[in-house]
Design an enzyme around this catalytic site. Sequence first.
Site, PDB file in Angstrom:
ATOM      1  N   HIS A 115      36.280  68.193  77.287  1.00 32.95           N
ATOM      2  CA  HIS A 115      35.598  68.798  76.337  1.00 32.95           C
ATOM      3  C   HIS A 115      35.467  70.263  76.762  1.00 32.95           C
ATOM      4  CE1 HIS A 115      33.368  67.613  80.063  1.00 32.95           C
ATOM      5  NE2 HIS A 115      32.421  68.817  80.007  1.00 32.95           N
ATOM      6  N   ASP A 143      24.509  71.403  75.197  1.00 33.34           N
ATOM      7  CA  ASP A 143      24.370  70.811  76.676  1.00 33.34           C
ATOM      8  C   ASP A 143      23.164  70.661  76.952  1.00 33.34           C
ATOM      9  OD1 ASP A 143      26.754  71.559  79.061  1.00 33.34           O
ATOM     10  OD2 ASP A 143      24.501  71.326  79.619  1.00 33.34           O
TER      11      ASP A 143
END
Lengths: 121, 121
Positions: B96, B28
């Site tokens: 996701h 991320d």
Amino acid sequence: MSDSCLFCQLVKGGEHLRKADGFVAIADINPQAEVHVLVVPERHIDSFREIADFPAEEAKRMLDFIAETAKELGVRDYKVVCNVGESAGQTIFHLHWHILAGPETRRALPALALADVEGPA
Amino acid sequence: MSDSCLFCQLVKGGEHLRKADGFVAIADINPQAEVHVLVVPERHIDSFREIADFPAEEAKRMLDFIAETAKELGVRDYKVVCNVGESAGQTIFHLHWHILAGPETRRALPALALADVEGPA
């Protein structure tokens, strides 16, 4: 199925919001959001770490069951959370998923720490 | 596959921590925990609401891929989170999953609001 597992017992005889195909949805007894529902599979595995033990059809049905439950609850936006292991907030060692929602899940829960997202103590 | 979808493009050509069987793991870009990894399927669906579109084998591989990724990252305890819809914190409309972990995920993240658990902005 373990006699000593709370969720194995709840799947068999608890108060179910929904039940289908080897899965149940139950209200969290210590809700952390306006909507806080647990999805629990009949199949006992201790945690998500052992997810490989789920056959493909059952893995699919579990995910579908979560989405269907949210839809039946009338929530469009929600979080799906699985806590894996004690230090991540898992308190019952039978795989389960949290569905968390509110009128505006994002803004309505500013004070809700990740640490608080866990199953019934 | 959509040309305008960031994650469709990332699956094809991004920086992958892992890639297998139609799934990738990526870091991320705005981590909310010591370990914050996204698992993204190659198949484009906008959100978890459309999970029924996943064939059984693919649904299973997705869950297995998440657990395998955590194991390869060396984290034993972690949270698996899927934000469904904008008001629940979803910012990229390609399904996701977040894997979040720290030395002690439960206690290490007391100030981390659920609201902050979202994909890259």
